[in-house]
Write an enzyme that holds these catalytic residues in place. Structure first.
Site, PDB file in Angstrom:
ATOM      1  N   SER A  41     -41.615  32.557 -43.326  1.00  0.00           N
ATOM      2  CA  SER A  41     -42.539  33.412 -42.568  1.00  0.00           C
ATOM      3  C   SER A  41     -42.079  33.506 -40.849  1.00  0.00           C
ATOM      4  CB  SER A  41     -43.960  33.369 -42.494  1.00  0.00           C
ATOM      5  OG  SER A  41     -44.389  33.538 -43.845  1.00  0.00           O
ATOM      6  N   GLY A  42     -42.431  34.422 -40.187  1.00  0.00           N
ATOM      7  CA  GLY A  42     -42.001  34.328 -38.874  1.00  0.00           C
ATOM      8  C   GLY A  42     -40.613  35.210 -38.337  1.00  0.00           C
ATOM      9  N   ASP A  96     -36.733  28.858 -44.131  1.00  0.00           N
ATOM     10  CA  ASP A  96     -37.958  29.074 -42.958  1.00  0.00           C
ATOM     11  C   ASP A  96     -37.554  28.543 -41.714  1.00  0.00           C
ATOM     12  OD1 ASP A  96     -40.356  29.967 -42.237  1.00  0.00           O
ATOM     13  OD2 ASP A  96     -41.526  28.346 -43.677  1.00  0.00           O
ATOM     14  N   GLY A  97     -38.413  28.941 -40.873  1.00  0.00           N
ATOM     15  CA  GLY A  97     -37.831  28.614 -39.385  1.00  0.00           C
ATOM     16  C   GLY A  97     -38.974  27.886 -38.811  1.00  0.00           C
ATOM     17  N   ASP A  99     -41.613  26.417 -35.342  1.00  0.00           N
ATOM     18  CA  ASP A  99     -41.937  26.552 -34.048  1.00  0.00           C
ATOM     19  C   ASP A  99     -41.245  25.475 -32.888  1.00  0.00           C
ATOM     20  OD1 ASP A  99     -43.609  28.782 -34.108  1.00  0.00           O
ATOM     21  OD2 ASP A  99     -44.733  27.362 -35.412  1.00  0.00           O
ATOM     22  N   LYS A 109     -44.803  24.054 -37.465  1.00  0.00           N
ATOM     23  CA  LYS A 109     -44.939  25.340 -38.042  1.00  0.00           C
ATOM     24  C   LYS A 109     -46.505  25.702 -37.939  1.00  0.00           C
ATOM     25  CE  LYS A 109     -42.654  26.141 -41.636  1.00  0.00           C
ATOM     26  NZ  LYS A 109     -42.279  27.308 -40.983  1.00  0.00           N
ATOM     27  N   GLY A 110     -46.446  26.964 -37.951  1.00  0.00           N
ATOM     28  CA  GLY A 110     -47.866  27.717 -38.028  1.00  0.00           C
ATOM     29  C   GLY A 110     -48.229  28.492 -36.846  1.00  0.00           C
ATOM     30  N   GLY A 111     -47.132  28.813 -35.984  1.00  0.00           N
ATOM     31  CA  GLY A 111     -47.292  29.781 -34.993  1.00  0.00           C
ATOM     32  C   GLY A 111     -47.766  31.303 -35.415  1.00  0.00           C
ATOM     33  N   GLU A 118     -46.644  28.073 -46.308  1.00  0.00           N
ATOM     34  CA  GLU A 118     -45.068  27.524 -46.128  1.00  0.00           C
ATOM     35  C   GLU A 118     -45.154  26.350 -46.371  1.00  0.00           C
ATOM     36  OE1 GLU A 118     -44.290  30.044 -41.766  1.00  0.00           O
ATOM     37  OE2 GLU A 118     -45.360  28.076 -41.852  1.00  0.00           O
TER      38      GLU A 118
END
Length: 245
Positions: A41-42, A96-97, A99, A109-111, A118
């Protein structure tokens, strides 16, 4: 930047161009026919999904498992086949990417408020590759607020527990803010709230992760430790390189 970009969306900023470069390098290096793929996500992950859809249209045979409803909707719109994680065996790969990411591959992660899904998808995969632009690499995690996903029941009490545990861990009186969507508390895809801890720097990442895992009411936190196997770093000039942890 050359080549097609699925659905007519093109990278407009240097950072976007770097994200596209990272996703395309990850696609060329790691993705093969027949794979079960975790789709992150993101913004960086969504550029990857767009590039993946180009290859699917050209005949690449893969099935994706999305880490958010937003990723699910984008993948379906672009024609990428999807499956429910409950209906498939272990995934081959998740892309995945972060933050933030440090030199050891530990991430925040989790922004985008998708950290729970995730982490579940990444842990269900044989391999996890993180894609990013070069601004996401930091010497020490913590400048980006650490997301903590909590159940709605007693969430104010859970926030007090977090404050005490941060102080006990030597992080001082770290401000904790409520993740909002407009005037309302943001609700995640799983029906939880997000609390953002402004820590500044986290000297002991595994230690803090263990502390957070022990707090009642905490569903998940945004410290991803020992999960990424490789990272693909993109640059605005369209180049990208692979680093192994």
């Amino acid at each position: 930047m050359t080549g097609r970009v699925e659905d007519g969306v093109r990278p407009g900023t240097p950072q976007d161009r770097a994200k596209v470069a990272a996703g395309r390098r990850a696609l060329d290096t790691f993705v093969r026919d027949g794979m079960l793929l975790g789709l992150g996500s993101g913004t960086t992950s969504h550029w990857f999904v767009r590039s993946l859809a180009e290859r699917v249209r050209d005949g690449l045979d893969v099935v994706g498992v999305p880490t958010s409803t937003a990723t699910r909707d984008l993948a379906l719109e672009l024609g990428v086949r999807l499956a429910d994680l409950n209906d498939v065996p272990e995934l081959d790969l998740t892309i995945d990417g972060p933050d933030e990411i440090d030199g050891a591959g530990s991430m925040i992660k989790g922004g985008g408020a998708c950290l729970l899904w995730e982490k579940i998808v990444a842990r269900a995969s044989r391999r996890m590759v993180t894609v990013l632009d070069d601004t996401k690499i930091v010497p020490t995690l913590g400048a980006f607020p650490l997301p903590v996903e909590v159940v709605p029941f007693g969430w104010v009490s859970t926030r007090r527990h977090l404050s005490r545990r941060f102080a006990d861990a030597g992080l001082g009186e770290a401000p904790i803010t409520n993740r909002m969507r407009g005037d309302e508390l943001l609700v995640t895809d799983s029906g939880h709230y997000i609390l953002d801890a402004h820590l500044g720097a986290i000297p002991d990442i595994p230690g803090l992760a263990a502390v957070l895992n022990d707090i009642p009411g905490v569903v998940e936190h945004g410290l991803f430790v020992g999960i990424a196997d490789e990272m693909v770093v993109g640059h605005p000039d369209g180049s990208a390189e692979v680093h192994t942890f």
